[in-house]
Design an enzyme around this catalytic site. Structure first.
Site, PDB file in Angstrom:
ATOM      1  N   LEU A  97      31.122  15.180  -0.683  1.00  0.00           N
ATOM      2  CA  LEU A  97      29.902  14.568  -0.136  1.00  0.00           C
ATOM      3  C   LEU A  97      29.989  14.206   1.346  1.00  0.00           C
ATOM      4  CD1 LEU A  97      29.317  12.049  -3.077  1.00  0.00           C
ATOM      5  CD2 LEU A  97      28.134  14.215  -2.704  1.00  0.00           C
ATOM      6  N   GLY A 137      32.308  16.087   7.721  1.00  0.00           N
ATOM      7  CA  GLY A 137      33.094  15.467   8.801  1.00  0.00           C
ATOM      8  C   GLY A 137      34.414  14.908   8.288  1.00  0.00           C
ATOM      9  N   ASN A 138      34.530  14.798   6.955  1.00  0.00           N
ATOM     10  CA  ASN A 138      35.769  14.320   6.322  1.00  0.00           C
ATOM     11  C   ASN A 138      36.379  15.546   5.630  1.00  0.00           C
ATOM     12  OD1 ASN A 138      37.494  13.526   4.211  1.00  0.00           O
ATOM     13  ND2 ASN A 138      36.336  11.674   3.713  1.00  0.00           N
ATOM     14  N   SER A 195      37.496  15.494   1.831  1.00  0.00           N
ATOM     15  CA  SER A 195      36.368  15.424   0.895  1.00  0.00           C
ATOM     16  C   SER A 195      35.724  16.799   0.749  1.00  0.00           C
ATOM     17  CB  SER A 195      35.337  14.395   1.388  1.00  0.00           C
ATOM     18  OG  SER A 195      34.033  14.715   0.984  1.00  0.00           O
ATOM     19  N   ASN A 211      35.855   0.135   4.177  1.00  0.00           N
ATOM     20  CA  ASN A 211      34.462   0.369   4.565  1.00  0.00           C
ATOM     21  C   ASN A 211      33.493  -0.598   3.887  1.00  0.00           C
ATOM     22  OD1 ASN A 211      35.630   3.529   4.002  1.00  0.00           O
ATOM     23  ND2 ASN A 211      35.128   2.884   6.071  1.00  0.00           N
ATOM     24  N   HIS A 220      25.368   8.802  -0.012  1.00  0.00           N
ATOM     25  CA  HIS A 220      26.118   8.240  -1.158  1.00  0.00           C
ATOM     26  C   HIS A 220      26.752   6.898  -0.822  1.00  0.00           C
ATOM     27  CE1 HIS A 220      29.481  10.307   0.929  1.00  0.00           C
ATOM     28  NE2 HIS A 220      30.323   9.583   0.217  1.00  0.00           N
ATOM     29  N   GLU A 253      30.378   1.090   9.698  1.00  0.00           N
ATOM     30  CA  GLU A 253      31.328   1.532   8.661  1.00  0.00           C
ATOM     31  C   GLU A 253      32.382   0.476   8.361  1.00  0.00           C
ATOM     32  OE1 GLU A 253      31.473   4.963   7.197  1.00  0.00           O
ATOM     33  OE2 GLU A 253      29.414   5.090   7.898  1.00  0.00           O
ATOM     34  N   ARG A 261      29.860   7.997  13.030  1.00  0.00           N
ATOM     35  CA  ARG A 261      29.204   7.127  12.047  1.00  0.00           C
ATOM     36  C   ARG A 261      28.917   5.719  12.571  1.00  0.00           C
ATOM     37  NH1 ARG A 261      32.031   7.966   6.172  1.00  0.00           N
ATOM     38  NH2 ARG A 261      32.666  10.136   6.319  1.00  0.00           N
ATOM     39  N   HIS A 312      36.702   8.169  10.987  1.00  0.00           N
ATOM     40  CA  HIS A 312      36.779   6.721  11.222  1.00  0.00           C
ATOM     41  C   HIS A 312      37.941   6.476  12.178  1.00  0.00           C
ATOM     42  CE1 HIS A 312      34.974   5.850   6.974  1.00  0.00           C
ATOM     43  NE2 HIS A 312      34.053   5.591   7.890  1.00  0.00           N
ATOM     44  N   ASN A 372      40.006  12.649  -1.368  1.00  0.00           N
ATOM     45  CA  ASN A 372      38.650  12.365  -0.897  1.00  0.00           C
ATOM     46  C   ASN A 372      38.682  11.809   0.529  1.00  0.00           C
ATOM     47  OD1 ASN A 372      36.428  13.048  -2.418  1.00  0.00           O
ATOM     48  ND2 ASN A 372      36.593  11.296  -3.795  1.00  0.00           N
ATOM     49  N   CYS A 410      42.531   2.882   3.923  1.00  0.00           N
ATOM     50  CA  CYS A 410      41.123   2.923   3.481  1.00  0.00           C
ATOM     51  C   CYS A 410      40.925   2.068   2.248  1.00  0.00           C
ATOM     52  CB  CYS A 410      40.710   4.337   3.094  1.00  0.00           C
ATOM     53  SG  CYS A 410      40.818   5.522   4.406  1.00  0.00           S
TER      54      CYS A 410
HETATM   55  O1  SUG Z   1      33.416   7.757   3.644  1.00  0.00           O
HETATM   56  N1  SUG Z   1      35.076   9.709   1.227  1.00  0.00           N
HETATM   57  C1  SUG Z   1      35.041   8.529   2.081  1.00  0.00           C
HETATM   58  C2  SUG Z   1      36.448   8.221   2.554  1.00  0.00           C
HETATM   59  C3  SUG Z   1      36.509   6.879   3.233  1.00  0.00           C
HETATM   60  C4  SUG Z   1      37.805   6.659   3.893  1.00  0.00           C
HETATM   61  N2  SUG Z   1      37.809   5.378   4.494  1.00  0.00           N
HETATM   62  C5  SUG Z   1      38.410   5.064   5.669  1.00  0.00           C
HETATM   63  N3  SUG Z   1      38.844   5.955   6.519  1.00  0.00           N
HETATM   64  N4  SUG Z   1      38.496   3.798   5.959  1.00  0.00           N
HETATM   65  C6  SUG Z   1      34.111   8.727   3.259  1.00  0.00           C
HETATM   66  O2  SUG Z   1      34.072   9.834   3.818  1.00  0.00           O
HETATM   67  C7  SUG Z   1      34.125  11.314  -0.311  1.00  0.00           C
HETATM   68  C8  SUG Z   1      33.354  11.277  -1.610  1.00  0.00           C
HETATM   69  C9  SUG Z   1      33.236  12.642  -2.229  1.00  0.00           C
HETATM   70  O3  SUG Z   1      33.254  13.656  -1.519  1.00  0.00           O
HETATM   71  O4  SUG Z   1      33.092  12.724  -3.480  1.00  0.00           O
HETATM   72  C10 SUG Z   1      33.993  10.030   0.489  1.00  0.00           C
HETATM   73  O5  SUG Z   1      32.990   9.367   0.449  1.00  0.00           O
END
Ligand code: SUG
Length: 445
Positions: free
Chosen positions: A21, A24-25, A28, A110, A137, A174, A214, A250, A363, A369
């Site tokens: 979801l 940028g991550n 995930s 977060n 989400h 965030e 973000r 982040h 994820n 985190c």
């Molecule tokens: O916001 N992953 C979170 C990971 C948060 C990490 N937090 C810090 N760096 N503090 C995000 O990107 C993935 C959910 C999914 O793909 O099912 C997600 O929301």
């Protein structure tokens, strides 16, 4: 008076899953649709919490949110029984449905921004839940987060709770993932460092081109105002837009601070030297240990892959600092040799402890985190809901609870199964009793 930093980790929820979801991550995105193991995920998190407790740290637990989020699906026009809502949403709006099933509340870095009493005008600890507007989400979290925080830090004399910022990208916030604090002693005034990704109102300023920034400067400034921070103790630093475009979504993926240490990658910030000068000047006479990691030692992509900076730097009761790192760091030879060397250098960091948190890492969530930091004094700790503080008995009670309620395999298709929803609700209902946090979930109201 004893003063320390407590870590409140998010408990992984019973519907932990990988839905891809977070644009940028990188983690995930690349693990979209992988089969998850909620039981293992929750136990990995609990093992880390217990290990920190055993190291003499104050460790707390924050409850996860209810997912699938039936209330939001109803708000989006799905009607009828819960079973019908699940069926219809998963059939006709798969992406919306998956967003409403996200495991993301487990990353409590977060959940909120926290300013300790040493920094605030009224000497209370201030909490503002993050609005997390950049991802649909995640934007579903702040209300329940606010209720959970109020139930854990439930004392008006010591704790002040704010409403999350307006739900708009101009105020994208965030939480603690983009906030760190340096100080000599945890209970005394420190320097709060807010790292933002872009300016919301002045779009001529640098910003990433590929992936979203973000956090806005304007959101960080609003938090500082709400918490009653003074200008002399607050620093705003822009994150380097190029590293956001390399997957650093982040600041806590590229830098982390603790007391008189700032550990950061050479590419972390925009205009680094000016930022470090301001931090040192506001910190005062005592020298800050600026530990800079060069691109030659660890390229940004390795930092993102291993989460070298999503480590926790903690001060042990002995006064020595330790790094709490994911085993992914140990498995990368450049990063593990960097860490082995770091603890021999002239800095306060003297130990490295590795933890397997792979269910979370998949994820994009590392050790840092998973935790919300709350610097506090003994008196403030005594005002916290004690049922949420880790101990031998809380640890064994929560492990038993996980064993009773959690599945050890969950695929995306399982999320539309109404029996999973009922299992999850009965688990969370019991959890609110174990932690004595009252009726925080919509299904309990
Ligand atoms: O916001 N992953 C979170 C990971 C948060 C990490 N937090 C810090 N760096 N503090 C995000 O990107 C993935 C959910 C999914 O793909 O099912 C997600 O929301």
């Amino acid at each position: 008076m004893k003063q320390f930093e407590a870590n409140f980790d998010g408990l992984v929820g019973p519907t932990h899953n990988y839905a891809g979801l977070s644009f940028g991550n990188v983690a995930s995105f690349s693990n979209a649709n992988a089969v998850s193991n909620p039981k293992e995920a929750a136990k990995q998190g609990l093992a880390k919490m217990k290990a920190l407790h055993d190291l003499g740290m104050v460790q707390g637990v924050l409850a996860p949110q209810e997912r699938p989020d039936i209330d939001t699906l109803k708000r989006l026009g799905f009607t009828g029984s819960d079973k019908r809502v699940l069926e219809q949403a998963s059939k006709h709006a798969q992406e919306v449905f998956l967003a409403c099933c996200s495991a993301s509340s487990m990353w409590t870095a977060n959940a909120a921004t926290v300013s300790p009493s040493g920094d605030t005008a009224d000497n209370k600890i201030h909490f503002t839940p993050a609005n997390l507007t950049n991802k649909f989400h995640r934007s579903l979290e702040p209300q329940v987060t606010g209720r959970i925080l109020k139930a854990v830090f439930n004392n008006d004399k010591h704790f002040s709770h704010h409403t999350h910022l307006p739900d708009n990208e101009h105020f994208g916030d965030e939480g603690a993932a983009n906030h760190t604090r340096l100080c000599s002693q945890y209970g005394e005034t420190g320097v709060e460092i807010f790292v933002y990704g872009r300016h919301a109102f002045d779009t001529s300023r640098p910003a990433p081109k590929k992936f979203p920034a973000r956090q806005t400067l304007e959101a960080s400034q609003a938090i500082a105002r709400l918490h009653g921070l003074s200008e002399e103790n607050t620093v705003y630093v822009q994150q380097n837009p190029d590293v956001i475009d390399q997957g650093v979504f982040h600041n806590d993926v590229i830098s982390v601070g603790n007391q008189n240490v700032l550990f950061y990658h050479e590419q972390a910030f925009h205009q680094t030297q000016a930022a470090l000068d301001e931090i040192q000047q506001k910190f005062g006479q005592e020298k800050v240990h600026f530990i800079q990691v060069s691109t030659d030692a660890v390229p940004v992509l390795d930092a993102v892959k291993t989460y070298l900076f999503n480590t926790q730097i903690i001060t042990l009761p002995s006064g020595e600092m330790a790094i709490i790192a994911p085993t992914n760091c140990e498995e990368n030879s450049a990063v593990s040799s960097y860490l082995a060397d770091l603890v021999t250098q002239n800095t306060p960091i003297k130990q490295v402890h590795y933890f397997d948190v792979k269910q979370s890492m998949k994820n994009g969530g590392g050790p840092a985190c998973l935790r919300l930091r709350v610097a506090m004094t003994e008196t403030e700790l005594a005002a916290v809901n004690q049922n949420t503080i880790m101990s031998e008995s809380v640890f064994s009670r929560l492990n038993q609870w996980v064993d009773t309620h959690y599945r050890d395999q969950l695929s995306i298709d399982d999320l539309r199964d109404p029996s999973l929803l009922y299992e999850s609700r009965s688990a969370l209902d019991e959890l609110t009793q174990i932690l004595a946090i009252g009726s925080v979930y919509p299904f309990q109201q």
